[in-house]
Design a protein around this motif. Sequence first.
Motif, PDB file in Angstrom:
ATOM      1  N   LYS A   1       0.851  -1.187   0.000  1.00 36.61           N
ATOM      2  CA  LYS A   1       0.000   0.000   0.000  1.00 36.61           C
ATOM      3  C   LYS A   1       0.883   1.231   0.000  1.00 36.61           C
ATOM      4  O   LYS A   1       2.041   1.164   0.394  1.00 36.61           O
ATOM      5  CB  LYS A   1      -0.880   0.038   1.253  1.00 36.61           C
ATOM      6  N   LYS A   2       0.321   2.316  -0.435  1.00 34.69           N
ATOM      7  CA  LYS A   2       1.065   3.574  -0.301  1.00 34.69           C
ATOM      8  C   LYS A   2       0.116   4.718  -0.002  1.00 34.69           C
ATOM      9  O   LYS A   2      -1.045   4.718  -0.393  1.00 34.69           O
ATOM     10  CB  LYS A   2       1.899   3.868  -1.548  1.00 34.69           C
ATOM     11  N   LYS A   3       0.659   5.682   0.728  1.00 39.69           N
ATOM     12  CA  LYS A   3      -0.067   6.904   1.033  1.00 39.69           C
ATOM     13  C   LYS A   3       0.684   8.049   0.386  1.00 39.69           C
ATOM     14  O   LYS A   3       1.904   8.112   0.468  1.00 39.69           O
ATOM     15  CB  LYS A   3      -0.140   7.126   2.544  1.00 39.69           C
ATOM     16  N   VAL A   4      -0.043   8.937  -0.259  1.00 34.85           N
ATOM     17  CA  VAL A   4       0.602  10.070  -0.923  1.00 34.85           C
ATOM     18  C   VAL A   4      -0.038  11.361  -0.436  1.00 34.85           C
ATOM     19  O   VAL A   4      -1.258  11.496  -0.435  1.00 34.85           O
ATOM     20  CB  VAL A   4       0.459   9.969  -2.457  1.00 34.85           C
ATOM     21  N   GLN A   5       0.816  12.274  -0.019  1.00 38.37           N
ATOM     22  CA  GLN A   5       0.324  13.547   0.489  1.00 38.37           C
ATOM     23  C   GLN A   5       1.338  14.630   0.205  1.00 38.37           C
ATOM     24  O   GLN A   5       2.542  14.415   0.305  1.00 38.37           O
ATOM     25  CB  GLN A   5       0.092  13.436   2.005  1.00 38.37           C
ATOM     26  N   LYS A   6       0.846  15.799  -0.146  1.00 35.24           N
ATOM     27  CA  LYS A   6       1.760  16.923  -0.331  1.00 35.24           C
ATOM     28  C   LYS A   6       2.327  17.328   1.009  1.00 35.24           C
ATOM     29  O   LYS A   6       1.659  17.224   2.045  1.00 35.24           O
ATOM     30  CB  LYS A   6       1.010  18.118  -0.952  1.00 35.24           C
ATOM     31  N   SER A   7       3.552  17.810   0.954  1.00 36.73           N
ATOM     32  CA  SER A   7       4.183  18.300   2.171  1.00 36.73           C
ATOM     33  C   SER A   7       3.465  19.557   2.634  1.00 36.73           C
ATOM     34  O   SER A   7       3.149  20.445   1.829  1.00 36.73           O
ATOM     35  CB  SER A   7       5.654  18.596   1.912  1.00 36.73           C
ATOM     36  N   ALA A   8       3.204  19.637   3.941  1.00 36.77           N
ATOM     37  CA  ALA A   8       2.537  20.810   4.487  1.00 36.77           C
ATOM     38  C   ALA A   8       3.415  22.051   4.344  1.00 36.77           C
ATOM     39  O   ALA A   8       2.915  23.170   4.198  1.00 36.77           O
ATOM     40  CB  ALA A   8       2.195  20.585   5.954  1.00 36.77           C
ATOM     41  N   GLU A   9       4.751  21.832   4.381  1.00 37.12           N
ATOM     42  CA  GLU A   9       5.681  22.962   4.317  1.00 37.12           C
ATOM     43  C   GLU A   9       5.935  23.413   2.886  1.00 37.12           C
ATOM     44  O   GLU A   9       6.168  24.573   2.634  1.00 37.12           O
ATOM     45  CB  GLU A   9       7.031  22.590   4.962  1.00 37.12           C
ATOM     46  N   ASP A  10       5.917  22.455   1.970  1.00 34.94           N
ATOM     47  CA  ASP A  10       6.274  22.750   0.589  1.00 34.94           C
ATOM     48  C   ASP A  10       5.279  22.073  -0.337  1.00 34.94           C
ATOM     49  O   ASP A  10       5.327  20.871  -0.543  1.00 34.94           O
ATOM     50  CB  ASP A  10       7.702  22.247   0.325  1.00 34.94           C
ATOM     51  N   GLY A  11       4.376  22.860  -0.903  1.00 37.07           N
ATOM     52  CA  GLY A  11       3.310  22.315  -1.753  1.00 37.07           C
ATOM     53  C   GLY A  11       3.808  21.697  -3.040  1.00 37.07           C
ATOM     54  O   GLY A  11       3.062  21.002  -3.727  1.00 37.07           O
ATOM     55  N   SER A  12       5.090  21.926  -3.345  1.00 35.52           N
ATOM     56  CA  SER A  12       5.633  21.336  -4.572  1.00 35.52           C
ATOM     57  C   SER A  12       6.338  20.016  -4.282  1.00 35.52           C
ATOM     58  O   SER A  12       7.009  19.463  -5.133  1.00 35.52           O
ATOM     59  CB  SER A  12       6.605  22.304  -5.235  1.00 35.52           C
TER      60      SER A  12
END
Length: 280
Positions: free
Chosen positions: A177-188
């Motif tokens: 499984k994998k979880k993918v999320q943008k970094s809260a500090e860096d949206g890129s």
Amino acid sequence: MMDSSWTNQSPSLSLDLSVGPPRSPDQVPPDQRSPPRKAEANSFHACGTQVGAIEAKLNQISEENKRLAEMVSDMHMNYSVLRGRLFDLASIAPQEKGSVSPKRKRVDGASCNYQTKHGEVPMPKTSKMYVRIDPTDSSLVVKDGYQWRKYGQKVTRDNPFPRAYFRCSFAPSCPVKKKVQKSAEDGSLLLATYEGEHNHERSSRDEVYSVSDHSAAAVLPCPSIDAEHTSQPYDLDEAELPKLQRLLVEQMATALTNDRSFTAAIATAIYERMLQSPPA
DNA sequence: CGTCTTTGACCTGCGC
DNA sequence: GCGCAGGTCAAAGACG
């Protein structure tokens, strides 16, 4: 990152390195001009050895350039790993300050062992990857060569960006499984957390660490947050590391050779060095 | 028509 | 038992 102003100091940096016809005399400073052509014609053999010496010098400098490219690559790798560690620490810090309930940390699969009635069961191997993306891209897609089926999305408390949940499309035979999320500090920056190991080959090799793919310009494995629950201090996929390093070197070399100002600067340096110590 | 994505509902584990 | 938050399910819709 790098101050490139020094490469633009002189407009005449675009030196032609090819071993071809000599430049016209008026392009060369008077004190460095070659002897008259009559003398050149008389020393054809000497000229040949000079060309050979220049070629040898070029080869030597090419080797040097290669070593420099490798050093830059190493530095880039170190920078990426450190950056990953920094983001890990930054994401842990608010929890330590109490903004997130400690009980949640237990449930977070990336940093704990699963618990059953009978006691602790070893966690499936977890690893993390940071992927540089276009900040406007909200697709949460990480091109890692495997095929995934999205089964959920959730907004978490410690991050304004939604977290996407994926299962390997070979499930249930493949448990990853994998979880993918943008970094809260860096949206890129996308953070992909993998749980478990694939028991099959990649489905599309051409998408892995694609050098030409600008949507995933840098796919960088990073250490897991909770190193004490992993067998290695840095939870990198060791089989992938040499391949990644080689691709990075190639990428850097390509980038450097495509960079006109860099090649011009190198050419100038070579030129100046050759003037300082002319071939015997 | 089969596969994949979306998304609200539901489940689970935990502390109180 | 309740509330909270992360994780998962599954129906509905989109797409090729």
